[in-house]
Write a protein that holds these residues in place. Structure first.
Motif, PDB file in Angstrom:
ATOM      1  N   ASP A  44      30.578  35.648  35.495  1.00 56.09           N
ATOM      2  CA  ASP A  44      31.466  36.708  35.986  1.00 56.09           C
ATOM      3  C   ASP A  44      32.881  36.535  35.464  1.00 56.09           C
TER       4      ASP A  44
ATOM      5  N   ARG B  17      33.258  39.306  44.063  1.00 53.78           N
ATOM      6  CA  ARG B  17      31.887  39.791  44.234  1.00 53.78           C
ATOM      7  C   ARG B  17      31.732  40.692  45.447  1.00 53.78           C
TER       8      ARG B  17
ATOM      9  N   HIS C  66      26.549  31.787  37.933  1.00 53.72           N
ATOM     10  CA  HIS C  66      27.031  33.132  38.276  1.00 53.72           C
ATOM     11  C   HIS C  66      28.552  33.208  38.178  1.00 53.72           C
TER      12      HIS C  66
END
Length: 850
Positions: free
Chosen positions: A217, A167, A213
């Motif tokens: 991802d 990220r 999240h």
């Protein structure tokens, strides 16, 4: 005085500042001294962690402080140590960063490594990654060496730490996986970490958000690299990643599928973790991040893997067990997974993929048939598409005399029929339509005829009784000269029924020939026959023809099962009821032996003397529990209708309601389905009386329909409410044993109590009648007895004609009611079906309104 004192203090401090002059001549000298100090006392990895942004000026009164940024300082330390060690500074930075990551991941107080970081670990990692980004911007950080060092760690990093690297742009997940040396170890680490991650989904809110999240991802990365369309071209430098992505997704799918069939044995937390993993199949998480072709490829691949997973079940197992694989009985993990996959396809695409798999693979029949059930229940278009598929399979089977296509067609037809006539035709109807006339597939030649009966004969050793009864009662069309072929099969089928201890002679008077359950024992079937015969007698006041015929031609069943079921001892009511009148009619017609009748009367007197009240309380408590379950599921259905985001879950919930309704009506409440296909319903309009248990169920369903209509109308006009109300009424009509009670209750409400109904009741009943006419193919013909007050032509009525007969203008009040009712019905019809043609609209209302 205070002002003077303050001034003197400032002068004193300023003087001290002027006296303490720096011993360094310049900023460069100061930096060099700092480097020497750090070199002696500071570890480089700790320096990476502790570095911060530039120091801001903080002086007052004109005092100047020299600003020193930490970034050049770290770079200088790296370069000096790298020079001394003889390695590039970027490599040294990467190694030290990995060392610090390893320390951070190992600092958890948890006894076992978890996939998530705690708050302290998260803050320390965030500081480290800020420094790493600065070094990357200055080309003093080697991504490739960093990835290589990651895989040299004694314990591979926490999954969340890897996600933060991705990220924050330190290194992508794909690049990191590509640099791995041991692909199998990486797959094992990823799968174990992802399973553990899903188990954390029920944790604190912050962790739950992170888990979502992280999972999305990783899922995006898996699809981007593992299912990239060939025409887009693959990244040439990524050779290991596609294989790793495929392997991980495959192992995670296996993790879920292994639990199918063992749902009751699995730990609750494990099942919750598996359900959380199924979020990977939510189309919404990919949006524009994944190419549509990649998404289709992934979902198609997954569906194929499910259908072909562990194909150990034989066809014979499927024939015997398939009733256990209906939608409501299938493991919720599997049905949820199917429903998520079907979002990516149209119903036609889903069925085409199912057909391709059946033609090219060995399949898991449990998964295939539960897929059929899910499609039929959840996709409105599936019924016609499956009919087309069945026709195609039969054509291919008779063209090539192919047994595989035949068995596939029979299994699919039976499975779809298990979900009830509201979503698919009964098996008996399909069998008659496919083989019941000269133009059927087997009618073209003797070879085709022999092929069909060879196939049916091979099924016999594995068949359950209901399907054998269908084949016997509705046999395939056979020319007279080949009757011996049919008789040979019927003999074989009767032998199998005898092995199952189901004598064809013990078949009930009104037995369902396409039951979704095991065949009932004669005692149970006889009780149902008595109930049906009483219902007919109550409406006609005549002994049913079927009972008279049974007393003559089926004497063993009549005397051994039917009469004992009818003459069960009970406390006789003071005012003779329908059962007493029926028994009296049979006695006067010499259809009950005198000794049996005398025994019955004596037993009833003994029962009256005993009067065990506690037995009736136990019975009521047993019947209450299924009714409470039905109420709960109806409330859940209303909740889905309220939440517009969950409208796609309505068909599945209606299937659950149907299952609960079956429990309330009795285990085999829908077993007279095939029998009622050709039998009419008798309704005494002038004096409709219902069993209390049936009336309570009908009232519950009608109330639920009206509430659903009001709730749905609050959010959308009728034409934008979707098919939920239509499906609800079709579901009710699918329970054939309930239709007489339903029609009787509508008689009470419309014909007898109409003028006293309020506007909400009238609107609800009017809309219900519209949908009842929409489901007219599921409702048998009606014989209505209006008594002497309203003679009706001697003919049977359709549901729309029956409706018209209920709307009678006898008084001023009834005229007003009929006007209001018809206005509500026509208004709802025009709003709900605004796109229909005039002919289609007229089919949904009585002839008098069209």
């Amino acid at each position: 005085m205070a002002g003077a004192g303050g001034s003197a203090l400032r002068e004193l401090l300023a003087g001290r500042a002027r006296k303490r002059k720096s011993s360094f001549g310049s900023t460069a000298e100061l930096r060099a001294a700092a480097l020497r100090l750090l070199d002696r006392h500071q570890k480089l990895s700790e320096l990476l962690l502790e570095a911060e942004g530039p120091v801001k000026p903080a002086g007052e009164g004109g005092i100047e402080h020299q600003e020193l940024s930490s970034e050049p300082l770290i770079i200088s330390v790296l370069q000096e140590q790298a020079s001394r060690l003889g390695v590039p500074a970027a490599v040294l930075a990467a190694k030290n960063a990995v060392t610090k990551i390893e320390q951070i991941c190992q600092s958890s107080t948890s006894p076992s490594q978890t996939p998530l970081l705690n708050l302290d670990q998260r803050e320390r990692l965030s500081c480290l990654l800020r420094t790493a980004k600065d070094l990357l911007e200055n080309n003093v950080f080697s991504r490739s060496h960093f990835c290589q060092e990651i895989w040299k760690m004694k314990d591979l990093p926490v999954l969340e730490a890897v996600w933060h690297l991705h990220r924050d742009g330190i290194t992508g997940l794909a690049e990191l996986l590509e640099s791995s040396v041991d692909g199998c170890a990486v797959e094992e680490w990823l799968c174990s970490s992802l399973c553990a991650l899903c188990e954390q989904a029920e944790g604190p809110p912050q962790d739950t958000e992170n888990v979502g999240h992280i999972l999305s991802d990783f899922a995006i990365m898996f699809l981007q690299n593992g299912f990239q369309p060939s025409e887009l071209g693959r990244k040439l430098e990524l050779k290991k990643v596609p294989h790793i992505c495929h392997a991980v997704l495959q192992r995670m799918l296996t993790w879920v599928l292994d639990a199918v069939g063992k749902e009751k044995e699995e730990d609750v937390s494990t099942l919750q973790a598996m359900r959380f993993w199924l979020n990977v199949f939510d189309v919404s998480i990919y949006k524009s991040a994944v190419h549509p072709d990649s998404l289709q490829q992934f979902f198609r691949h997954t569906l194929t893997e499910i259908l072909t997973y562990n194909p150990l079940l034989k066809v014979s197992d499927a024939i015997h067990k398939q009733r256990e694989w209906s939608f409501t009985r299938t493991c919720s993990l599997l049905t949820t997974l199917y429903r998520k996959l079907f979002v990516a396809f149209s119903a036609k695409e889903s069925i085409c993929q199912l057909q391709r798999v059946l033609e090219t693979h060995e399949v898991n029949w449990q998964h295939v048939l539960s897929c059929v059930s899910t499609l039929v229940v959840c996709q409105a278009e599936a019924e016609q598409l499956f009919k087309d598929l069945l026709s195609h399979l039969l054509i291919k089977a008779f063209e090539n005399y192919d047994m595989e296509n035949m068995i596939t067609a029979f299994l699919i037809a039976r499975q779809a029929a298990l979900e009830g006539p509201a979503v698919f035709m009964p098996y008996s109807e399909w069998f008659k339509a496919s083989f019941g006339n000269a133009s059927s597939h087997h009618g073209s030649s003797k070879k085709a005829l022999v092929f069909l009966f060879e196939f049916l004969s091979e099924l016999v050793p594995f068949e359950v009784a209901p399907y054998l009864k269908v084949h016997i009662m509705y046999p395939p069309f056979v020319p007279t000269k080949h009757r011996s072929v049919l008789l040979e099969y019927i003999t074989l089928a009767k032998t199998r029924l005898a092995d199952l201890k189901v004598a064809i002679e013990d078949m009930g008077l009104y037995e369902d020939l396409s039951s979704t359950h095991e065949s009932m024992q004669p005692q149970g079937q006889a009780l149902r026959d008595v109930e049906k015969a009483l219902q007919i007698f109550e409406n006609t006041r005549k002994i049913p023809t079927s009972v008279i015929e049974a007393s003559i031609f089926r004497r063993p069943y009549y005397t051994s099962w039917f009469l004992p079921a009818l003459l069960r001892p009970r406390v006789l009511p003071k005012t003779p009821d329908a059962r007493m009148a029926f028994i009296d009619s049979l006695k006067r017609a010499d259809k009950i032996p005198s000794n049996l009748y005398s025994t019955y009367i004596q037993a009833c007197r003994a029962r009256k003397e005993k009067m065990l009240q506690d037995e009736s309380k136990v019975e009521s408590s047993h019947s209450k529990e299924p009714a409470e379950h039905l109420k709960a599921e109806l409330a859940a259905l209303r909740g889905l209708i309220v939440d517009q985001a969950k409208h796609e879950d309505v068909p599945a919930q209606i299937a659950v309601v149907s299952d609960r309704l079956s429990s309330v009506l009795g285990h085999n409440s829908d077993e007279n389905e095939a029998a009622t296909l050709n039998s009419r319903i008798q309704v005494n309009v002038s004096d409709p009386s219902l069993e209390p248990c049936h009336q309570s169920v009908v009232d519950l369903l009608l109330t639920s329909f009206c509430q659903n209509l009001i709730v749905a109308s609050y959010f959308n006009p009728p034409d934008r409410q979707g098919p939920c109300l239509s499906l609800f009424v079709k579901m009710i009509c699918g329970h054939r044993s309930l239709i007489p009670a339903l029609l009787g209750r509508l008689c009470q409400l419309i014909y007898h109590q109409g003028p006293s109904l309020n506007d909400a009741h009238i609107l609800g009943l009017a809309a219900f009648m519209i949908h009842l006419c929409e489901s007219r193919s599921l409702i048998p013909e009606i014989e209505a007895d209006f008594g002497i007050s309203q003679p009706v032509a001697d003919k049977v009525l359709s549901i729309s004609e029956f409706w018209s007969c209920l709307l009678v203008c006898r008084t001023e009040e009834s005229l007003s009611f009929c006007t209001r009712f018809c206005t509500a019905a026509v208004s709802y019809l025009l709003c709900k079906f605004s796109s229909f043609s005039c002919d289609d609209l007229c089919a949904l209302v009585p002839p008098s309104l069209s």
